[in-house]
Structure formats: structure tokens, C-alpha cells
Design a protein around this motif. Structure first.
Motif, PDB file in Angstrom:
ATOM      1  N   GLY A  54       0.806  -1.214   0.000  1.00  0.00           N
ATOM      2  CA  GLY A  54       0.000   0.000   0.000  1.00  0.00           C
ATOM      3  C   GLY A  54       0.834   1.256   0.000  1.00  0.00           C
ATOM      4  N   ILE A  55       1.883   1.276   0.855  1.00  0.00           N
ATOM      5  CA  ILE A  55       2.706   2.490   0.921  1.00  0.00           C
ATOM      6  C   ILE A  55       4.165   2.241   0.547  1.00  0.00           C
ATOM      7  CG2 ILE A  55       1.184   3.587   2.617  1.00  0.00           C
ATOM      8  CD1 ILE A  55       3.286   3.025   4.750  1.00  0.00           C
ATOM      9  N   GLY A  56       4.496   1.006   0.200  1.00  0.00           N
ATOM     10  CA  GLY A  56       5.835   0.712  -0.297  1.00  0.00           C
ATOM     11  C   GLY A  56       6.913   0.590   0.764  1.00  0.00           C
ATOM     12  N   LEU A  57       6.533   0.298   1.998  1.00  0.00           N
ATOM     13  CA  LEU A  57       7.505   0.129   3.074  1.00  0.00           C
ATOM     14  C   LEU A  57       8.305  -1.157   2.846  1.00  0.00           C
ATOM     15  CD1 LEU A  57       8.206   1.653   5.704  1.00  0.00           C
ATOM     16  CD2 LEU A  57       6.624   0.149   6.892  1.00  0.00           C
ATOM     17  N   ASN A  58       9.569  -1.167   3.223  1.00  0.00           N
ATOM     18  CA  ASN A  58      10.423  -2.350   3.139  1.00  0.00           C
ATOM     19  C   ASN A  58       9.734  -3.533   3.806  1.00  0.00           C
ATOM     20  OD1 ASN A  58      12.441  -4.009   4.976  1.00  0.00           O
ATOM     21  ND2 ASN A  58      13.557  -3.458   3.104  1.00  0.00           N
ATOM     22  N   TYR A  59       9.843  -4.724   3.205  1.00  0.00           N
ATOM     23  CA  TYR A  59       9.098  -5.879   3.706  1.00  0.00           C
ATOM     24  C   TYR A  59       9.481  -6.263   5.136  1.00  0.00           C
ATOM     25  CZ  TYR A  59      13.030  -8.913   2.282  1.00  0.00           C
ATOM     26  OH  TYR A  59      14.246  -9.509   2.129  1.00  0.00           O
ATOM     27  N   ASN A  60      10.739  -6.112   5.524  1.00  0.00           N
ATOM     28  CA  ASN A  60      11.121  -6.422   6.909  1.00  0.00           C
ATOM     29  C   ASN A  60      10.467  -5.453   7.892  1.00  0.00           C
ATOM     30  OD1 ASN A  60      12.846  -8.763   6.828  1.00  0.00           O
ATOM     31  ND2 ASN A  60      14.343  -7.492   5.766  1.00  0.00           N
ATOM     32  N   MET A  61      10.448  -4.183   7.532  1.00  0.00           N
ATOM     33  CA  MET A  61       9.838  -3.175   8.398  1.00  0.00           C
ATOM     34  C   MET A  61       8.319  -3.375   8.470  1.00  0.00           C
ATOM     35  SD  MET A  61      11.051  -1.040  10.270  1.00  0.00           S
ATOM     36  CE  MET A  61      11.608   0.561  10.584  1.00  0.00           C
TER      37      MET A  61
END
Length: 129
Positions: free
Chosen positions: A38-45
């Protein structure tokens, strides 16, 4: 089936654990997908934030509903310790599945079944006397 649950408290406890686990897992996965895609945050975060928010829900649901114990500092610390170990299991598995080529949006589907089994025993130990 109801009679079997009444006469076997461990079976009833396990079924309650499954219910809470499904809800916590759905919450975790939904937050993960929303943050990563949805917002493109890093997958680990994104996975970590989803884990933390589902952890809060999971603590109260596991304490009051699943294991019918009290929410106190001692149980909270033991629960958090069990989940800290579980978090590292999740992160290792997530990164392993992504490393071997499973897409990030699907990788948690492979992580959850493994981690949930491990988590049941750790949380039960943490919240039961």
C-alpha cells in the motif's frame, strides 16, 4: 463435540488458541500487505510493524480468552519473551522464503504455519502455571 470440549479442557484451550491465532495472523498479514504494497515500506519493516500490532492483540486475547489467566507484568514479560523468540523465527523464515524465490506477498503464508506451532508451546508455557 461440545461435550468433548467440556470434558477435555486442553482441547478447548487449543481450539481457543487456533481462533486467536487466526485473528492475530489475519491482522498481522493485513497490516504487512497494507504497509508493503500500500505504501511501499520495506518488507522487513512492514512485517515487524504488523507483528508488533498483532502482538498487542494476541497478548490480551491469549491471556483472557485462550488461557484464561490474568494480565499482569509477570505474564506480560513471559509472553513478550516467548514472542521475541517467535519474532526471530518469523524473520528468519520470511527472509529464507524470499531468498529462495517466493514473492514477498506470499512468503508469510509459508511462515505462519511453522511459526504458529512453535508459538503455541512457548505461549502456553509463558501463560500457564
Amino acid at each position: 463435540m461440545i461435550d468433548k470440549l467440556k470434558t477435555n479442557p486442553k482441547l478447548a484451550e487449543f481450539i481457543r488458541f487456533i481462533i486467536v491465532g487466526v485473528l492475530a495472523t489475519a491482522l498481522h498479514y493485513g497490516i504487512y500487505l497494507a504497509l508493503e504494497y500500500g505504501i511501499g515500506l520495506n518488507y522487513n519493516m512492514a512485517y515487524t510493524i504488523g507483528y508488533l500490532l498483532s502482538f498487542i492483540f494476541n497478548f490480551f486475547a491469549s491471556t483472557f480468552f485462550t488461557f484464561q489467566s490474568e494480565a499482569n507484568a509477570q505474564n506480560g514479560i513471559k509472553f513478550a519473551g516467548a514472542h521475541l523468540i517467535n519474532y526471530f523465527v518469523h524473520m528468519f523464515l520470511l527472509n529464507f522464503f524470499i531468498f529462495i524465490g517466493i514473492p514477498g506477498g506470499i512468503a508469510p503464508v509459508f511462515v505462519f504455519p511453522i511459526a504458529i506451532i512453535i508459538n503455541f508451546f512457548m505461549v502456553r508455557f509463558a501463560l500457564k502455571k
